[in-house]
Design a protein around this motif. Structure first.
Motif, PDB file in Angstrom:
ATOM      1  N   THR A 135     -10.673   7.322   3.514  1.00 20.59           N
ATOM      2  CA  THR A 135     -10.326   6.008   4.085  1.00 20.59           C
ATOM      3  C   THR A 135     -11.099   4.867   3.434  1.00 20.59           C
ATOM      4  O   THR A 135     -10.800   3.698   3.686  1.00 20.59           O
ATOM      5  N   GLN A 136     -12.085   5.194   2.597  1.00 23.82           N
ATOM      6  CA  GLN A 136     -12.821   4.144   1.889  1.00 23.82           C
ATOM      7  C   GLN A 136     -12.085   3.687   0.627  1.00 23.82           C
ATOM      8  O   GLN A 136     -12.411   2.643   0.054  1.00 23.82           O
ATOM      9  N   ASP A 137     -11.096   4.444   0.216  1.00 21.96           N
ATOM     10  CA  ASP A 137     -10.342   4.123  -0.992  1.00 21.96           C
ATOM     11  C   ASP A 137      -9.315   3.034  -0.693  1.00 21.96           C
ATOM     12  O   ASP A 137      -8.503   3.158   0.223  1.00 21.96           O
ATOM     13  N   HIS A 138      -9.354   1.971  -1.482  1.00 24.59           N
ATOM     14  CA  HIS A 138      -8.358   0.911  -1.294  1.00 24.59           C
ATOM     15  C   HIS A 138      -7.718   0.473  -2.610  1.00 24.59           C
ATOM     16  O   HIS A 138      -6.884  -0.427  -2.642  1.00 24.59           O
ATOM     17  N   ASN A 139      -8.090   1.123  -3.702  1.00 21.69           N
ATOM     18  CA  ASN A 139      -7.562   0.735  -5.013  1.00 21.69           C
ATOM     19  C   ASN A 139      -6.283   1.488  -5.342  1.00 21.69           C
ATOM     20  O   ASN A 139      -6.255   2.355  -6.220  1.00 21.69           O
ATOM     21  N   TYR A 140      -5.247   1.199  -4.618  1.00 24.79           N
ATOM     22  CA  TYR A 140      -3.938   1.800  -4.890  1.00 24.79           C
ATOM     23  C   TYR A 140      -2.861   0.831  -4.409  1.00 24.79           C
ATOM     24  O   TYR A 140      -3.137  -0.118  -3.679  1.00 24.79           O
ATOM     25  N   GLY A 141      -1.622   1.086  -4.829  1.00 27.62           N
ATOM     26  CA  GLY A 141      -0.520   0.227  -4.418  1.00 27.62           C
ATOM     27  C   GLY A 141      -0.009  -0.637  -5.542  1.00 27.62           C
ATOM     28  O   GLY A 141      -0.347  -0.452  -6.720  1.00 27.62           O
ATOM     29  N   ASN A 142       0.829  -1.622  -5.194  1.00 30.64           N
ATOM     30  CA  ASN A 142       1.378  -2.560  -6.176  1.00 30.64           C
ATOM     31  C   ASN A 142       1.789  -3.849  -5.467  1.00 30.64           C
ATOM     32  O   ASN A 142       1.768  -3.910  -4.229  1.00 30.64           O
ATOM     33  N   PHE A 199       0.815  -1.214   0.000  1.00 33.34           N
ATOM     34  CA  PHE A 199       0.000   0.000   0.000  1.00 33.34           C
ATOM     35  C   PHE A 199       0.851   1.267   0.000  1.00 33.34           C
ATOM     36  O   PHE A 199       0.319   2.361   0.173  1.00 33.34           O
ATOM     37  N   LEU A 200       2.162   1.127  -0.206  1.00 33.75           N
ATOM     38  CA  LEU A 200       3.054   2.286  -0.231  1.00 33.75           C
ATOM     39  C   LEU A 200       3.687   2.472  -1.613  1.00 33.75           C
ATOM     40  O   LEU A 200       4.835   2.880  -1.731  1.00 33.75           O
ATOM     41  N   GLY A 201       2.935   2.149  -2.643  1.00 32.04           N
ATOM     42  CA  GLY A 201       3.468   2.297  -3.988  1.00 32.04           C
ATOM     43  C   GLY A 201       2.379   2.629  -4.986  1.00 32.04           C
ATOM     44  O   GLY A 201       1.218   2.806  -4.631  1.00 32.04           O
ATOM     45  N   ASN A 202       2.772   2.695  -6.260  1.00 28.88           N
ATOM     46  CA  ASN A 202       1.788   2.943  -7.314  1.00 28.88           C
ATOM     47  C   ASN A 202       1.903   1.888  -8.402  1.00 28.88           C
ATOM     48  O   ASN A 202       2.789   1.021  -8.365  1.00 28.88           O
ATOM     49  N   SER A 203       1.012   1.955  -9.361  1.00 27.47           N
ATOM     50  CA  SER A 203       0.949   0.930 -10.406  1.00 27.47           C
ATOM     51  C   SER A 203       2.166   0.929 -11.316  1.00 27.47           C
ATOM     52  O   SER A 203       2.405  -0.036 -12.043  1.00 27.47           O
ATOM     53  N   LYS A 204       2.962   1.998 -11.277  1.00 32.26           N
ATOM     54  CA  LYS A 204       4.188   2.057 -12.076  1.00 32.26           C
ATOM     55  C   LYS A 204       5.363   1.359 -11.384  1.00 32.26           C
ATOM     56  O   LYS A 204       6.451   1.290 -11.946  1.00 32.26           O
ATOM     57  N   GLY A 205       5.141   0.907 -10.170  1.00 38.06           N
ATOM     58  CA  GLY A 205       6.206   0.233  -9.436  1.00 38.06           C
ATOM     59  C   GLY A 205       7.030   1.148  -8.554  1.00 38.06           C
ATOM     60  O   GLY A 205       8.015   0.720  -7.959  1.00 38.06           O
ATOM     61  N   ASP A 263      -3.704   3.359   5.390  1.00 33.99           N
ATOM     62  CA  ASP A 263      -2.947   2.192   4.923  1.00 33.99           C
ATOM     63  C   ASP A 263      -3.045   1.033   5.908  1.00 33.99           C
ATOM     64  O   ASP A 263      -3.146  -0.129   5.512  1.00 33.99           O
ATOM     65  N   VAL A 264      -3.000   1.354   7.197  1.00 34.75           N
ATOM     66  CA  VAL A 264      -3.108   0.305   8.225  1.00 34.75           C
ATOM     67  C   VAL A 264      -4.472  -0.374   8.145  1.00 34.75           C
ATOM     68  O   VAL A 264      -4.574  -1.609   8.177  1.00 34.75           O
TER      69      VAL A 264
END
Length: 554
Positions: A283-290, A118-124, A343-344
């Motif tokens: 806080t409802q958003d969970h569609n992120y990370g890699n 949860f500490l990244g993006n789709s680009k890596g 994130d937690v």
């Protein structure tokens, strides 16, 4: 923030680094040719060491029992998925095809083969260092309240105004503390290097380790050498460090870390979250990370994962507490700095939804702006029967008086039945039984080994670390053993058994905050140190079929 600590610096009279510090501290060595003896696995009665009796438990109580699979989620800074002692025990998502860029199992996360980041993006790209929560609060509240008097603020906003005044002072104090620490640490490294080189020449050795310091050749005729070597030996033993080279490395890394905190974590202009590009407040958003669960610095999480379940079936490295069917799920949500509540909460929900029975949380902080989201996630885990194990913190604080988040008690409703908080204990049943850095209080359930803990490090290396970060995964490993061999146990059962089986110790120890001598049993709600042997005995008793059964009793 991760909960590595630097107990040796405290013993040397140096101000402690903030708990947010990544202490990549002690010797990381190549894999030894065979398993090493880890004091945490020893037995207090047989070995006279305050371990948790792991070896005795497997040899005497579990040898004829059949284990079942268990998944333990490690919410942390990252796990080295290539480590020789971990790669066999990593969780593998059965519904995901490696690297095809498709969410095969339709769980909302693409290619989450070993977990999620949860500490990244789709680009890596990944966040390595983040702000402290105090910094984030100052950034958010300063435009609203700076320069205003309390009477000029609407009554409904005065609590937030008061929060800003408090946080502003603490932020300034942290900046001051870090600058002072930098001034202390920089010359200390040089001083220790000088002492180290002199002692190497005096004793003609390559390393000034505990063995040579214990023998102290020539010290009987040299009072200064006797005093110095005795002090160094006591400090190294108490801190669980092998030699002065490790101390020097720790101090140098402390200098680097302190500079990083001043440049980034305490810098209001630093905006690391821009990498992710999400709405921090949603806080409802969970569609992120890699799917990169290793990240830029996996030392902390790798060490934690090894304590829980490093491969017990091979002949190298170390043994984790749990095995052989326990698997580690990596969930990256903890930067060098303070973790985001969002994130937690998402990390807990991810772990629960993907099959974890136990979640280890070796992190914490003292402000939680989005606490409601984390509380809801903990409640969600509770409804699914998942046990959460949390490190108590490393600031020598009474957490009955100062809340350490995630909190063991929610803002509203009944206390959690699936949340257990762990303090750090040492290897000897004497004044050093309590780690001098450990938080304490009745909100701490039990203590567990957390000083000089030898475990896995990135690059298939191994080394010692200290902290409640090490104590929590020791208990997570215990819980995994119990769940694996007694699968009918619920999260509530696991918590109860771990607490009831902890061994009380009426040893006089310095209270971490005041340093006044107190009974060890007063520092937690159970007054005990965890013990796997006693826990398995208790689980055996509580899961044994009732003679006669209900029908037979009628």
């Amino acid at each position: 923030m991760t909960l590595f600590q630097r107990p040796l610096l405290a013993l040397l009279g140096v101000a402690l680094l903030p708990a947010a510090t990544f202490a990549q501290s002690v010797t990381a060595s190549s894999a030894p040719p065979a398993k090493v003896v880890q004091w945490t696995h020893l037995d207090p009665d047989k070995d006279k060491v305050m371990g948790i009796s792991t070896q005795r438990t497997y040899e005497e109580l579990l040898k004829n029992r059949i284990p079942t699979p268990v998944i333990v989620a490690v919410i942390d800074a990252g796990v080295d998925t290539t480590h020789e002692d971990l790669k066999r025990v990593l969780w593998k998502n059965p519904g995901e095809i490696v690297g095809n860029g498709i969410d095969d199992d339709k769980n909302g996360y693409v290619d989450d083969v070993h977990g999620w980041n949860f500490l990244g993006n789709s680009k890596g790209q990944n966040i390595g260092v983040d702000l402290y929560e105090e910094t984030r609060l100052v950034v958010r509240l300063k435009p609203l309240y700076e320069g205003k008097s309390r009477t000029a603020v609407p009554a409904a906003k005065r609590a937030e105004y008061d929060l800003y005044q408090k946080v502003k002072k603490e932020f300034a104090a942290k900046v001051k503390e870090e600058n002072e620490q930098l001034m202390q640490l920089a010359p200390l490294a040089g001083q220790l290097e000088g002492i180290n080189e002199q002692l190497k020449q005096v004793w003609s050795v390559e390393k000034v380790d505990t063995a040579i310091l214990r023998r102290r050749p020539g010290a009987d005729t040299n009072p200064r050498l006797l005093q110095l070597s005795t002090q160094l030996y006591d400090n190294l033993k108490a801190a669980g460090l092998p030699d002065l080279d490790a101390v020097i490395a720790q101090v140098k890394e402390g200098v680097t870390a302190t500079k990083s905190h001043l440049d980034f974590s305490l810098n209001p202009d630093f905006k690391p979250r821009a990498i992710i590009g999400d709405d921090e407040d949603n806080t409802q958003d969970h569609n992120y990370g890699n799917p990169d669960i290793t990240g830029p610095d996996a030392l902390h999480g790798t060490h934690v994962a090894g304590i829980i379940a490093a491969d017990r079936s091979n002949t190298i490295g170390i043994d984790g507490v749990a095995g052989p069917l326990v698997r580690i799920m990596g969930v990256r949500a903890v930067p060098d700095g303070d973790e985001h509540d969002k994130d937690v909460a998402n990390a807990i929900r991810y772990a629960v939804d993907n099959g974890a029975s136990i979640i280890n949380m070796s992190f914490g902080k003292y402000y939680s702006p989005q606490r409601a989201a984390v509380d809801a996630a903990i409640r969600y885990a509770e409804t699914k029967g998942v046990l959460l194990i949390h490190a108590a913190g490393n600031e020598s604080k009474n957490i009955d008086a100062i809340t350490h988040y995630p909190a063991p008690v929610p803002l509203t409703g009944a206390a959690y039945s699936n949340f257990i908080t762990i303090g750090a204990s040492g290897s000897t049943n004497d004044a050093q039984l309590t780690a001098n850095f450990s938080n304490f209080g009745k909100r701490v359930d039990v203590f567990a080994p957390g000083v000089g803990i030898y475990s896995t490090m990135p690059g298939s290396k191994y080394g010692n670390e200290s902290g409640t970060s090490m104590a929590a995964p020791t208990v997570a490993g215990m819980a995994a053993v119990l769940k694996s061999y007694f699968p009918q146990l619920t999260a509530t059962d696991l918590k109860r058994i771990i607490r009831q089986s902890a061994t009380p110790a009426h040893t006089k120890v310095p209270e971490p905050a005041s340093k006044k001598n107190v009974d060890f049993t007063t520092l937690s709600s159970t007054g005990g140190v965890v013990n796997l042997y006693r826990a398995v005995q208790l689980a055996t008793q509580q899961t044994a079929p009732k003679v006669g059964g209900a029908a037979g009793g009628q």
